[in-house]
Write a protein that holds these residues in place. Structure first.
Motif, short mmCIF file in Angstrom:
data_model
loop_
_atom_site.label_atom_id
_atom_site.label_comp_id
_atom_site.label_asym_id
_atom_site.label_seq_id
_atom_site.Cartn_x
_atom_site.Cartn_y
_atom_site.Cartn_z
N ALA A 1 38.95 50.51 44.85
CA ALA A 1 39.36 50.99 43.52
C ALA A 1 39.22 49.89 42.48
N MET A 2 39.56 48.66 42.84
CA MET A 2 39.46 47.56 41.89
C MET A 2 38.01 47.22 41.57
N ARG A 3 37.15 47.28 42.55
CA ARG A 3 35.74 46.97 42.30
C ARG A 3 35.05 48.05 41.48
N ALA A 4 35.66 49.25 41.44
CA ALA A 4 35.10 50.32 40.62
C ALA A 4 35.45 50.17 39.14
N VAL A 5 36.36 49.24 38.81
CA VAL A 5 36.72 49.02 37.41
C VAL A 5 35.52 48.41 36.68
N PRO A 6 35.15 48.94 35.52
CA PRO A 6 33.96 48.41 34.81
C PRO A 6 34.08 46.92 34.51
N MET A 7 32.97 46.23 34.65
CA MET A 7 32.95 44.79 34.39
C MET A 7 33.25 44.48 32.92
N SER A 8 33.00 45.45 32.03
CA SER A 8 33.26 45.20 30.61
C SER A 8 34.73 44.93 30.34
N LEU A 9 35.62 45.55 31.12
CA LEU A 9 37.05 45.28 30.94
C LEU A 9 37.37 43.83 31.30
N ARG A 10 36.77 43.34 32.37
CA ARG A 10 37.00 41.94 32.75
C ARG A 10 36.43 41.00 31.69
N GLU A 11 35.22 41.29 31.25
CA GLU A 11 34.60 40.42 30.25
C GLU A 11 35.39 40.41 28.95
N GLY A 12 35.92 41.57 28.56
CA GLY A 12 36.75 41.60 27.36
C GLY A 12 38.01 40.78 27.53
N SER A 13 38.60 40.80 28.72
CA SER A 13 39.79 40.00 28.98
C SER A 13 39.47 38.51 28.94
N TYR A 14 38.34 38.13 29.56
CA TYR A 14 37.94 36.72 29.52
C TYR A 14 37.66 36.27 28.09
N ALA A 15 37.08 37.16 27.29
CA ALA A 15 36.77 36.81 25.91
C ALA A 15 38.04 36.57 25.08
N MET A 16 39.14 37.21 25.50
CA MET A 16 40.42 37.01 24.81
C MET A 16 41.16 35.77 25.30
N GLY A 17 40.55 35.05 26.26
CA GLY A 17 41.15 33.81 26.73
C GLY A 17 42.00 33.94 27.97
N ALA A 18 42.00 35.11 28.63
CA ALA A 18 42.80 35.31 29.83
C ALA A 18 42.17 34.61 31.01
N THR A 19 43.00 34.16 31.95
CA THR A 19 42.51 33.55 33.18
C THR A 19 42.10 34.64 34.16
N ARG A 20 41.52 34.23 35.29
CA ARG A 20 41.12 35.21 36.31
C ARG A 20 42.34 35.91 36.89
N TYR A 21 43.40 35.15 37.08
CA TYR A 21 44.62 35.76 37.62
C TYR A 21 45.21 36.76 36.63
N GLN A 22 45.28 36.38 35.37
CA GLN A 22 45.81 37.30 34.35
C GLN A 22 44.93 38.54 34.23
N THR A 23 43.63 38.35 34.30
CA THR A 23 42.72 39.50 34.24
C THR A 23 42.92 40.42 35.43
N ALA A 24 43.06 39.82 36.61
CA ALA A 24 43.22 40.64 37.81
C ALA A 24 44.51 41.43 37.77
N VAL A 25 45.61 40.78 37.37
CA VAL A 25 46.93 41.41 37.46
C VAL A 25 47.19 42.33 36.28
N LYS A 26 46.76 41.94 35.08
CA LYS A 26 47.13 42.69 33.88
C LYS A 26 46.05 43.63 33.36
N VAL A 27 44.84 43.52 33.90
CA VAL A 27 43.76 44.38 33.44
C VAL A 27 43.20 45.22 34.59
N VAL A 28 42.77 44.56 35.66
CA VAL A 28 42.09 45.28 36.75
C VAL A 28 43.06 46.17 37.52
N VAL A 29 44.20 45.60 37.90
CA VAL A 29 45.16 46.39 38.69
C VAL A 29 45.66 47.62 37.93
#
Length: 315
Positions: free
Chosen positions: A190-218
């Motif tokens: 289910a997590m790998r089905a999340v669009p990569m654009s959501l992760r990229e948008g989170s990284y662009a806002m300055g979030a770390t990988r952990y923050q992206t995983a917990v607050k965006v992907v999950v």
């Protein structure tokens, strides 16, 4: 001699007729394939209907002799004794307690493993760890039962010497380990089905990988993660051999995991393998218990369906 236009017209008509016949044959083949696929899809429905029919039919025979209110409120479960009692809450307490212990292990660990495999592990690491993890689901459950009885229980007794040899805690812990692959594998998908654009948008806002995983992907994958949790719950509620071997099969009305207890599934195995005559009140109890277990699982599935709808609408 026939004219060239007449020959061309007859040739065109023949081709049109041949095309129509080929189209009709293709349509018949498609209808046949659709019928076969529909029949295959209906197999599970027919099986479920048959199971419900048998459970309800045999349970009505049981409830003709034992009042439903007694079945729901009696605090003892001794259907095979001369002083028979039929309180399903005794078995329900063991089932719920063992499931709670198992899920307290499987859900946190399974979710953490899924987050690691989806967001942090490299390709080679993921391709190595995931098959190894899924191998846990291929181990026979009776092996898990003896592992709980002969390894986990003595290990816990080092910390808690008063722990009896048969107890719900060790059985629930091992059952949770067994359920981890179901939770982690489906959650990771289910997590790998999340669009990569959501992760990229989170990284662009300055979030770390952990923050992206917990607050965006999950949160975005919560619909699929909830399905994994419901599958784990259903697997825990329906487990038999681990509890039959390690939990003691003693019908105690208790929610204390440090004590032995019987579950609905272990009781069904105990009676089904016994010498009770078919049609006796003791034998009919397995159908009433099975119906109770099915209704409990249905409640969990309905709750999971509601959660999936809620998170799907939110995201």
């Amino acid at each position: 001699m026939p004219s060239r236009a007449g020959v061309a017209g007859s040739t065109g008509a023949a081709k049109l007729a041949e095309y129509a016949q080929a189209k009709a044959r293709r349509r018949r083949r498609e209808k046949m394939i659709e019928a076969v696929l529909l029949l295959a899809a209906c197999v599970s429905v027919f099986t479920t209907v048959g199971i419900v029919y048998i459970l309800v039919k045999e349970s009505l025979v049981f409830f003709a002799q034992v009042p439903l209110w007694t079945f729901l409120t009696d605090r003892q479960w001794t259907p095979l004794f001369s002083d028979a009692h039929f309180g399903i809450m005794v078995l329900m307490s063991g089932t719920l307690t063992s499931s709670a212990v198992a899920l307290s292990i499987a859900i946190p660990l399974g979710t953490a493993i899924a987050i690691y495999l989806s967001e942090f592990a490299g390709h080679k690491t993921r391709e190595t760890l995931k098959p190894l993890l899924e191998m846990l689901s291929g181990v026979p459950t009776i092996i898990y039962g003896y592992f709980a009885l002969l390894f986990v229980t003595p290990l816990i007794q080092i910390i808690y010497p008063e722990l009896p040899g048969f107890n719900v805690l060790s059985a629930g812990i091992v059952m949770g380990i067994m359920i981890i692959p179901y939770v982690s594998s489906l959650s990771e998908d289910a997590m790998r089905a999340v669009p990569m654009s959501l992760r990229e948008g989170s990284y662009a806002m300055g979030a770390t990988r952990y923050q992206t995983a917990v607050k965006v992907v999950v949160p975005a994958a919560m619909s699929g993660i909830a399905s994994a949790y419901i599958l784990g719950i259903s697997r825990a509620v329906g487990e038999t051999m681990i509890l039959a071997v390690a939990a003691g099969m003693q019908p105690n009305l208790t929610f204390n995991p440090l004590e032995p207890a019987a579950t609905i599934t272990s009781y069904i195995v105990q009676v089904a393998l016994g010498d009770l005559p078919h049609g006796s009140i003791g034998y009919q109890t397995i159908f009433a218990a099975g119906l109770s277990l099915m209704l409990l699982t249905l409640c969990f599935n309905l709750g999971g369906h509601w959660l999936r709808r809620r998170f799907r609408e939110a995201y």
